[in-house]
Motif scaffolding. Structure first.
Motif, short mmCIF file in Angstrom:
data_model
loop_
_atom_site.label_atom_id
_atom_site.label_comp_id
_atom_site.label_asym_id
_atom_site.label_seq_id
_atom_site.Cartn_x
_atom_site.Cartn_y
_atom_site.Cartn_z
N LEU A 1 0.81 -1.22 0.00
CA LEU A 1 0.00 0.00 0.00
C LEU A 1 0.84 1.27 0.00
O LEU A 1 0.31 2.38 0.11
CB LEU A 1 -0.99 -0.02 1.17
N ASP A 2 2.15 1.14 -0.14
CA ASP A 2 3.01 2.30 -0.40
C ASP A 2 3.18 2.55 -1.89
O ASP A 2 3.85 3.51 -2.28
CB ASP A 2 4.40 2.08 0.20
N CYS A 3 2.64 1.66 -2.72
CA CYS A 3 2.91 1.70 -4.16
C CYS A 3 1.69 2.19 -4.93
O CYS A 3 0.55 1.90 -4.55
CB CYS A 3 3.27 0.30 -4.67
N CYS A 4 1.96 2.89 -6.03
CA CYS A 4 0.86 3.27 -6.92
C CYS A 4 0.34 2.02 -7.61
O CYS A 4 0.90 0.94 -7.48
CB CYS A 4 1.33 4.30 -7.95
N GLN A 5 -0.74 2.20 -8.34
CA GLN A 5 -1.33 1.08 -9.06
C GLN A 5 -0.59 0.82 -10.37
O GLN A 5 0.20 1.64 -10.82
CB GLN A 5 -2.78 1.40 -9.42
N GLU A 6 -0.92 -0.32 -10.97
CA GLU A 6 -0.67 -0.51 -12.40
C GLU A 6 -2.05 -0.41 -13.05
O GLU A 6 -2.97 -1.13 -12.64
CB GLU A 6 -0.08 -1.89 -12.67
N SER A 7 -2.21 0.47 -14.03
CA SER A 7 -3.53 0.72 -14.60
C SER A 7 -3.50 0.65 -16.11
O SER A 7 -2.46 0.88 -16.74
CB SER A 7 -4.02 2.13 -14.20
N ASP A 8 -4.66 0.39 -16.69
CA ASP A 8 -4.87 0.57 -18.13
C ASP A 8 -5.68 1.86 -18.30
O ASP A 8 -6.64 2.10 -17.55
CB ASP A 8 -5.72 -0.57 -18.72
N GLY A 9 -5.32 2.66 -19.30
CA GLY A 9 -6.12 3.85 -19.55
C GLY A 9 -5.38 4.88 -20.38
O GLY A 9 -4.19 4.70 -20.68
N GLY A 10 -6.09 5.92 -20.75
CA GLY A 10 -5.50 6.99 -21.54
C GLY A 10 -5.95 8.35 -21.03
O GLY A 10 -7.03 8.47 -20.45
N VAL A 11 -5.07 9.35 -21.21
CA VAL A 11 -5.35 10.72 -20.81
C VAL A 11 -4.89 11.65 -21.93
O VAL A 11 -3.86 11.39 -22.55
CB VAL A 11 -4.61 11.08 -19.49
N ALA A 12 -5.66 12.70 -22.19
CA ALA A 12 -5.25 13.69 -23.19
C ALA A 12 -5.62 15.09 -22.71
O ALA A 12 -6.57 15.27 -21.94
CB ALA A 12 -5.90 13.40 -24.53
N ILE A 13 -4.83 16.06 -23.16
CA ILE A 13 -4.99 17.46 -22.74
C ILE A 13 -4.79 18.33 -23.98
O ILE A 13 -3.89 18.07 -24.79
CB ILE A 13 -3.94 17.81 -21.66
#
Lengths: 129, 385
Positions: free
Chosen positions: B212-224
């Motif tokens: 619980l000290d670690c970020c996740q591994e995720s699938d996804g996309g982000v755009a700006i």
């Protein structure tokens, strides 16, 4: 068993020396500065003329970890990883021989460990402080 | 300083769902996120004329253009240093539009880093000469083979010097998960944790990082989408101005494997970024209304709080303990739940949350969020109304 080191044109002298039981750093021939990790050019004087210098093998532990999950790839059991500062002022990542966690600041000295393909890497063992 | 009409503004944000198995290609995730960002802004994707992403992104610019129908790209660049440079995309976007080279600039990042490859696991088939991976040569044969191992090794001296305990780190994880629990877009929506949960979570790297000290591994996309103020005023959303954006890469420093230079205590590059931001905007990071700080692992929050000058060196664990990072505290931290709670799209979902906060559109909205600080170690930006 321990994975072989990745060897590149600019760094292979370091690993080849380990196979011979020698612990070396890159030295800039004109300005005598030592560099680690090795690199093609001296960042101070920009010379391409490089030689090597034997290191004393004496070092101090700055940090340690053990990679639990996933376990270290290639090893029977995840080793104790240490970040050391060498007597000459360079830093490198290595292993502490044995499975007893150290204290930060512990003095260590160099040894060598074989890899799966018959190469060698520098590791460190504790010395009496 | 540019004229107000020429100032770079974030005008569109888009993201896919954050999951563990997207069921579609990274290119498609990228294209979906870009389309949503364009729809959010009210710009035609065909008009995008510049773009940036990470050197580690697998989707080629040509393929992004193929899906979105972009007619002509005049400027592209790819950034090194992984997530640590996520906010450096803002630096490049700002320069691209304020210089006049581009009118409609795109930032994108998409990854199937859970279902297609495990970002947090050893990757032993990486070419040693591939971008950003020569450092592996000096770690891999010693069994330090994951981001968590490099992180723990580099922050050991800091944690040791200031007596930071696992409970101190746990409080940071609890803070992120508390925010994530009330953000419907987060993977850990309605799943807060206690300090006991953190303390009982398994070791990932001894003696520092639990699960619980670690970020996740995720699938996804982000755009700006970024443009200039004079164009932004005619679009769909209230423009969010990029008041300042700075980046600092220092000699002999690496990113997560930052072992070879410095005192292993201070984040010197963050300090430089904080000083430059204050000089160029008149606002220090700590004076903004919300802090989006890159949270790959909990110790990074402590070192960045100090590096970006929210508190003095060695004081961050007490800054956390005193409750300042709570959403009603003086430094509301990542109200989306951050990369630990919401999802890990390499830092980019923290930028879109900063934009939502300034717009007043966030799930966990901070009152009167006129400015936000978005930061990722080597880069930082202040955005605002």
């Amino acid at each position: 068993m321990r994975p072989d080191p990745i060897q590149r044109l600019d760094t292979t002298f370091f690993w080849d020396a380990c196979e011979r039981g020698e612990f070396l750093a890159q030295k800039c021939e004109p300005c005598n500065k030592l560099w680690h990790p090795p690199r093609p050019m001296c960042p101070d004087c920009h010379s391409l003329e490089k030689s090597t210098q034997n290191l004393s093998g004496k070092a101090t532990i700055l940090s340690w970890v053990r990679q639990v999950r996933p376990a270290s790839f290639g090893f029977k059991e995840s080793p104790i990883v240490i970040l050391v500062e060498l007597e000459e002022g360079l830093r490198m990542v290595s292993n502490l021989v044995g499975d007893e966690p150290p204290e930060i600041g512990d003095p260590v000295e160099v040894d060598f460990a074989k890899t799966s393909g018959g190469k060698a890497v520098p590791v460190f063992k504790k010395v009496a402080s | 300083m540019v004229a107000a009409s020429q100032q770079a503004c974030i005008v569109g944000i888009g993201q896919t769902e954050f999951s563990k198995a997207s069921g579609r290609s990274e290119q498609q995730l990228a294209a979906e996120a870009v389309l949503r960002a364009c729809q959010d802004a009210g710009v035609d994707p065909k008009s995008i004329d510049g773009m940036t992403t990470f050197s580690l992104d697998n989707s080629d610019e040509v393929d992004i253009m193929r899906s979105l129908g972009c007619e002509e790209i005049k400027y592209t660049t790819r950034l090194p240093q992984g997530g640590a440079a996520s906010v450096a995309t803002i630096v490049h976007a700002k320069n691209a539009v304020e210089s006049g080279i581009c009118d409609t600039f795109l930032i994108f990042r998409a990854m199937n880093e859970r279902s297609q490859y495990r970002f947090g696991q050893p990757h032993f088939n990486i070419s040693p000469d591939a971008h950003s991976s020569t450092f592996m040569e000096w770690c891999f044969p010693f069994g330090a083979q994951t981001p968590a191992a490099w992180e723990a090794l580099s922050c050991g001296p800091y944690l040791n010097k200031y007596g930071v305990t696992s409970e101190d780190l746990g409080r940071i994880a609890v803070t992120f998960r508390k925010a994530a629990a009330t953000n419907p877009a987060s993977w850990f929506y309605e799943k807060p944790i206690t300090l006991d949960d953190h303390q009982n979570s398994r070791w990932i790297v001894e003696p520092t990082l639990r699960l619980l000290d670690c970020c996740q591994e995720s699938d996804g996309g982000v755009a700006i989408i970024i443009t200039r103020a004079d164009k932004a005023k005619d679009l769909m959303q209230m423009p969010v101005r990029i008041l300042g954006a700075e980046y600092s890469m220092l000699f002999n420093h690496e990113i997560i494997s930052d072992f070879y230079a410095g005192d292993l205590i201070r984040n010197e590059n963050s300090e430089i970024v904080a000083d430059r931001l204050e000089a160029s905007t008149g606002i220090a990071p700590k004076d903004t209304n919300v802090a989006m700080i890159y949270d790959n692992f909990t110790p990074q929050i402590l070192r960045q709080l100090e590096g970006f000058k929210y508190c003095g060196i060695g004081e961050a664990k007490d800054y956390v303990k005193d409750g300042h990072l709570e959403l009603d505290g003086k430094t509301p931290l990542s109200p989306n739940g951050g990369l630990m709670g919401e999802g890990y799209i390499h830092g980019m979902n923290n930028i879109t949350e900063g934009v939502r906060q300034v717009r007043g559109q966030a799930a966990n909205q901070i009152e009167n969020a006129n400015t936000a600080f978005i930061a990722s170690g080597v880069a930082g930006a202040i955005i605002g109304k």
